[in-house]
Design an enzyme around this catalytic site. Structure first.
Site, PDB file in Angstrom:
ATOM      1  N   ARG A 131       0.861  -1.231  -0.005  1.00 33.26           N
ATOM      2  CA  ARG A 131      -0.197   0.147   0.058  1.00 33.26           C
ATOM      3  C   ARG A 131       0.979   1.506   0.114  1.00 33.26           C
ATOM      4  NH1 ARG A 131      -2.780  -3.272   3.497  1.00 33.26           N
ATOM      5  NH2 ARG A 131      -4.750  -4.221   2.576  1.00 33.26           N
ATOM      6  N   LYS A 153       3.282  11.527 -11.003  1.00 37.00           N
ATOM      7  CA  LYS A 153       2.826  10.402 -11.906  1.00 37.00           C
ATOM      8  C   LYS A 153       3.549   9.033 -12.087  1.00 37.00           C
ATOM      9  CE  LYS A 153      -0.453  13.497 -14.718  1.00 37.00           C
ATOM     10  NZ  LYS A 153      -0.599  13.775 -16.238  1.00 37.00           N
ATOM     11  N   GLU A 195      10.046  17.355 -24.643  1.00 38.90           N
ATOM     12  CA  GLU A 195       9.620  17.843 -23.441  1.00 38.90           C
ATOM     13  C   GLU A 195      10.110  19.255 -23.052  1.00 38.90           C
ATOM     14  OE1 GLU A 195       7.144  16.173 -22.544  1.00 38.90           O
ATOM     15  OE2 GLU A 195       7.405  13.973 -22.402  1.00 38.90           O
ATOM     16  N   LYS A 232       8.242  22.812 -14.574  1.00 33.79           N
ATOM     17  CA  LYS A 232       7.351  21.601 -14.127  1.00 33.79           C
ATOM     18  C   LYS A 232       6.634  21.564 -12.659  1.00 33.79           C
ATOM     19  CE  LYS A 232       5.651  17.072 -14.395  1.00 33.79           C
ATOM     20  NZ  LYS A 232       5.820  16.002 -14.868  1.00 33.79           N
ATOM     21  N   GLU A 242      -4.129  17.316 -11.412  1.00 33.05           N
ATOM     22  CA  GLU A 242      -4.648  17.512 -12.678  1.00 33.05           C
ATOM     23  C   GLU A 242      -6.135  17.855 -12.885  1.00 33.05           C
ATOM     24  OE1 GLU A 242      -2.438  15.341 -15.865  1.00 33.05           O
ATOM     25  OE2 GLU A 242      -4.197  15.652 -17.183  1.00 33.05           O
ATOM     26  N   ARG A 247      -2.218  21.462 -14.801  1.00 30.33           N
ATOM     27  CA  ARG A 247      -1.341  20.327 -15.127  1.00 30.33           C
ATOM     28  C   ARG A 247      -1.641  19.959 -16.537  1.00 30.33           C
ATOM     29  NH1 ARG A 247       1.275  15.898 -11.155  1.00 30.33           N
ATOM     30  NH2 ARG A 247       2.573  14.999 -12.652  1.00 30.33           N
ATOM     31  N   ASN A 251       0.172  18.261 -21.332  1.00 29.54           N
ATOM     32  CA  ASN A 251      -0.070  17.317 -22.291  1.00 29.54           C
ATOM     33  C   ASN A 251      -0.090  17.924 -23.579  1.00 29.54           C
ATOM     34  OD1 ASN A 251      -0.528  15.292 -20.389  1.00 29.54           O
ATOM     35  ND2 ASN A 251      -2.842  16.037 -20.218  1.00 29.54           N
ATOM     36  N   HIS A 254       0.748  15.584 -26.389  1.00 30.55           N
ATOM     37  CA  HIS A 254       0.607  14.505 -25.903  1.00 30.55           C
ATOM     38  C   HIS A 254      -0.598  13.682 -26.605  1.00 30.55           C
ATOM     39  CE1 HIS A 254       4.144  15.431 -23.748  1.00 30.55           C
ATOM     40  NE2 HIS A 254       4.202  14.398 -23.367  1.00 30.55           N
ATOM     41  N   HIS A 258       0.983  10.400 -28.065  1.00 29.66           N
ATOM     42  CA  HIS A 258       0.771   9.135 -27.335  1.00 29.66           C
ATOM     43  C   HIS A 258      -0.046   8.242 -28.374  1.00 29.66           C
ATOM     44  CE1 HIS A 258       0.778  10.274 -22.888  1.00 29.66           C
ATOM     45  NE2 HIS A 258       1.928  10.041 -23.276  1.00 29.66           N
ATOM     46  N   HIS A 271       9.950   7.887 -26.794  1.00 30.30           N
ATOM     47  CA  HIS A 271       8.844   8.659 -26.377  1.00 30.30           C
ATOM     48  C   HIS A 271       9.030  10.041 -26.974  1.00 30.30           C
ATOM     49  CE1 HIS A 271       5.855  10.263 -23.644  1.00 30.30           C
ATOM     50  NE2 HIS A 271       6.714  11.177 -23.335  1.00 30.30           N
TER      51      HIS A 271
HETATM   52  P1  NAD Z   1      14.008   5.704 -21.130  1.00 28.20           P
HETATM   53  O1  NAD Z   1      13.740   5.324 -19.659  1.00 28.20           O
HETATM   54  O2  NAD Z   1      13.519   4.198 -21.934  1.00 28.20           O
HETATM   55  O3  NAD Z   1      15.294   5.837 -21.379  1.00 28.20           O
HETATM   56  C1  NAD Z   1      15.729   5.974 -22.836  1.00 28.20           C
HETATM   57  C2  NAD Z   1      16.961   5.050 -23.326  1.00 28.20           C
HETATM   58  O4  NAD Z   1      18.235   5.574 -22.658  1.00 28.20           O
HETATM   59  C3  NAD Z   1      16.947   3.803 -22.608  1.00 28.20           C
HETATM   60  O5  NAD Z   1      17.442   2.736 -23.334  1.00 28.20           O
HETATM   61  C4  NAD Z   1      17.746   3.685 -21.290  1.00 28.20           C
HETATM   62  O6  NAD Z   1      18.257   2.625 -20.857  1.00 28.20           O
HETATM   63  C5  NAD Z   1      19.002   4.628 -21.632  1.00 28.20           C
HETATM   64  N1  NAD Z   1      19.594   5.210 -20.667  1.00 28.20           N
HETATM   65  C6  NAD Z   1      18.985   5.845 -19.643  1.00 28.20           C
HETATM   66  N2  NAD Z   1      19.780   6.955 -19.016  1.00 28.20           N
HETATM   67  C7  NAD Z   1      21.004   6.590 -19.556  1.00 28.20           C
HETATM   68  C8  NAD Z   1      22.359   6.983 -19.680  1.00 28.20           C
HETATM   69  N3  NAD Z   1      22.373   8.165 -18.556  1.00 28.20           N
HETATM   70  N4  NAD Z   1      23.114   6.600 -20.272  1.00 28.20           N
HETATM   71  C9  NAD Z   1      23.088   5.898 -21.108  1.00 28.20           C
HETATM   72  N5  NAD Z   1      21.991   5.362 -21.518  1.00 28.20           N
HETATM   73  C10 NAD Z   1      20.823   5.771 -20.729  1.00 28.20           C
HETATM   74  O7  NAD Z   1      13.118   6.433 -21.826  1.00 28.20           O
HETATM   75  P2  NAD Z   1      13.003   8.137 -21.148  1.00 28.20           P
HETATM   76  O8  NAD Z   1      12.853   9.007 -22.688  1.00 28.20           O
HETATM   77  O9  NAD Z   1      13.849   8.525 -20.213  1.00 28.20           O
HETATM   78  O10 NAD Z   1      11.335   8.200 -20.816  1.00 28.20           O
HETATM   79  C11 NAD Z   1      10.120   7.736 -21.448  1.00 28.20           C
HETATM   80  C12 NAD Z   1       9.053   7.301 -20.388  1.00 28.20           C
HETATM   81  O11 NAD Z   1       8.907   8.330 -19.741  1.00 28.20           O
HETATM   82  C13 NAD Z   1       7.891   7.011 -21.168  1.00 28.20           C
HETATM   83  O12 NAD Z   1       7.410   5.727 -20.810  1.00 28.20           O
HETATM   84  C14 NAD Z   1       6.983   8.251 -20.962  1.00 28.20           C
HETATM   85  O13 NAD Z   1       5.582   7.935 -20.925  1.00 28.20           O
HETATM   86  C15 NAD Z   1       7.358   8.451 -19.488  1.00 28.20           C
HETATM   87  N6  NAD Z   1       7.290   9.750 -18.956  1.00 28.20           N
HETATM   88  C16 NAD Z   1       6.398   9.925 -17.624  1.00 28.20           C
HETATM   89  C17 NAD Z   1       6.145  11.267 -17.242  1.00 28.20           C
HETATM   90  C18 NAD Z   1       5.653  11.275 -16.072  1.00 28.20           C
HETATM   91  O14 NAD Z   1       5.349  12.344 -15.506  1.00 28.20           O
HETATM   92  N7  NAD Z   1       5.647  10.312 -15.206  1.00 28.20           N
HETATM   93  C19 NAD Z   1       6.506  12.490 -17.951  1.00 28.20           C
HETATM   94  C20 NAD Z   1       7.385  12.335 -19.228  1.00 28.20           C
HETATM   95  C21 NAD Z   1       7.477  11.082 -19.743  1.00 28.20           C
HETATM   96  N1  GLY Z   2       4.084  14.687 -17.806  1.00 22.24           N
HETATM   97  C1  GLY Z   2       2.794  14.985 -17.772  1.00 22.24           C
HETATM   98  C2  GLY Z   2       2.597  15.363 -16.117  1.00 22.24           C
HETATM   99  O1  GLY Z   2       3.186  15.211 -15.281  1.00 22.24           O
HETATM  100  O2  GLY Z   2       1.393  15.739 -15.839  1.00 22.24           O
END
Ligand code: NAD
Ligand code: GLY
Length: 369
Positions: A131, A153, A195, A232, A242, A247, A251, A254, A258, A271
């Site tokens: 939990r 998130k 972003e 942010k 949101e 917030r 998007n 997005h 998405h 992404h």
């Molecule tokens: P990711 O985590 O897949 O990283 C991209 C690639 O880089 C991966 O292959 C990873 O292994 C590699 N990598 C990471 N750090 C590294 C480093 N320092 N050196 C070498 N390689 C490295 O992708 P991302 O773009 O970081 O994140 C995308 C994800 O984030 C998506 O799922 C998206 O939906 C999510 N996201 C979430 C929010 C939120 O508010 N929670 C906001 C934006 C994006």
């Molecule tokens: N990445 C969108 C949010 O955090 O609301």
């Protein structure tokens, strides 16, 4: 507004939310400082699980775990395969079960070391494990440092769409070491700027000029990352859950992004690359529906190109699949779409006046040169 302070090259952005207060610390070569910051925050037991991925673990896990172990922490490491496919219920269940078998309980905490995939997945595990347990974000990509590690998130994807299962669960601390960004391959570095360009578009007109000047040079990253964290953080403080529409401005790009990411199948497009295409569609719809100046629209699309982000869709990606994926998205409510548009650079709003057919037509404009 978040409090921002600077000390010895490190910028600290402090978020104050309804029930949580935490700092995002942005600096260079600061992974080893985690024990000091944990002690500063207080309340952490000496037993933690570190979740990372198969690319990041070999590069940075030791730099985090050695000083922790030296400070008396018992650390259990879990490495998931790198890539979006790990953001799944199956992997989340597997991580939880490994933690249960290793004897973790509600008193333990979790450290997420990696990009947005690891942060969203591990944050979700922290939200549901017994939990909810505390967690720390150690983001290592541009996306994760400027966006996903801040704001709570967390979640996983399902075959039906992105982030459809999840929870709000705020971290206790975010430690963003910009030195880790140097090992990102160019493609992964550049994708994060989708972003950043989004932040400029919705909140910070002068950030766009900075991006145009600096381009893809990986220099002086602390102020750039900290400035984006501040954007942010301010939005999250205004509308943590949101509910007020503030917030939702994050998007921007997005809805279509998405849809494209989902239709492409996780793994084909990063992404940020899908979001880049979504931004192009959103910019064009802003020209049509909220009178965004065409020159600003052209500038935004030119900056995406400067970061080598895609601005047109590969012809083998079916528009039908993209439209179907958008229809399943959380942002389509009862068949209507609440679409984020720009009035001008730095000024975004949520519109209920964009017909779904116009969004579908905007996808069509993405095919071609
Ligand atoms: P990711 O985590 O897949 O990283 C991209 C690639 O880089 C991966 O292959 C990873 O292994 C590699 N990598 C990471 N750090 C590294 C480093 N320092 N050196 C070498 N390689 C490295 O992708 P991302 O773009 O970081 O994140 C995308 C994800 O984030 C998506 O799922 C998206 O939906 C999510 N996201 C979430 C929010 C939120 O508010 N929670 C906001 C934006 C994006
Ligand atoms: N990445 C969108 C949010 O955090 O609301």
């Amino acid at each position: 507004m978040p409090e921002i302070s600077e000390d010895d090259g490190v910028t600290r952005i402090s978020l104050t939310l309804d029930q949580d207060r935490y700092d995002v610390i942005v600096g260079e070569a600061i992974l080893a400082n985690l024990p000091t910051h944990l002690a500063e925050v207080g309340g952490f037991r000496k037993r933690a699980v570190l979740v990372t991925d198969s690319n990041v673990g070999p590069l940075y896990a030791d730099a985090v775990t050695k000083p922790l172990r030296a400070a008396g922490y018992e650390i259990f490491e879990i490495t998931v395969p790198a890539g979006e496919a790990s953001k799944s219920m199956e992997v989340a269940t597997d991580v939880c079960r490994q933690m249960l078998r290793a004897g973790f309980d509600r008193k333990s905490f979790l450290i997420a070391l990696g990009g947005g995939v690891v942060g969203d997945l591990a944050g979700f595990v922290a939200a549901i494990f017994q939990r909810g347990i505390p967690f720390v974000q150690m983001p290592t990509t541009v996306v994760a440092q400027v966006d996903s590690s801040v704001g709570g998130k967390t979640g996983v994807n399902t075959p039906e769409g992105k982030n459809l299962l999840g929870a709000f669960h705020q971290p206790r601390l975010v430690l963003a070491d910009v030195a880790t960004l140097q090992s990102l391959p160019d493609r992964e570095y550049n994708e994060g700027f989708a972003e950043v360009i989004k932040h400029a578009a919705i909140r910070d007109a002068s950030l766009l000029s900075l991006l145009e000047r600096v381009g893809t040079r990986r220099e002086n990253l602390v102020p750039l990352i900290a400035r984006n964290v501040a954007i942010k953080a301010a939005i999250v403080e205004e509308d943590e859950r949101e509910t007020t529409g503030v917030r939702a401005l994050l998007n921007f790009g997005h809805t279509v992004g998405h849809g494209i990411e989902n239709a492409a199948g996780y793994g084909r497009m990063l992404h940020g690359e899908a979001i880049s295409l979504g931004l192009v569609a959103a910019v064009r719809l802003s020209v049509a529906y909220s009178h965004l100046n065409q020159k600003i629209a052209d500038r935004l699309i030119a900056v995406l190109k400067q970061f080598e982000l895609p601005t047109s869709l590969p012809s083998d990606l079916s528009r039908h699949d993209i439209v179907e994926a958008m229809a399943r998205d959380k942002k389509f409510e009862e068949g209507a779409v609440r679409f984020v548009l720009l009035k001008s650079l730095g000024d975004a709003f949520v519109s209920a006046d964009v017909p779904i057919t116009a969004v579908e037509d905007a996808v069509l404009t993405l095919y071609g040169p």
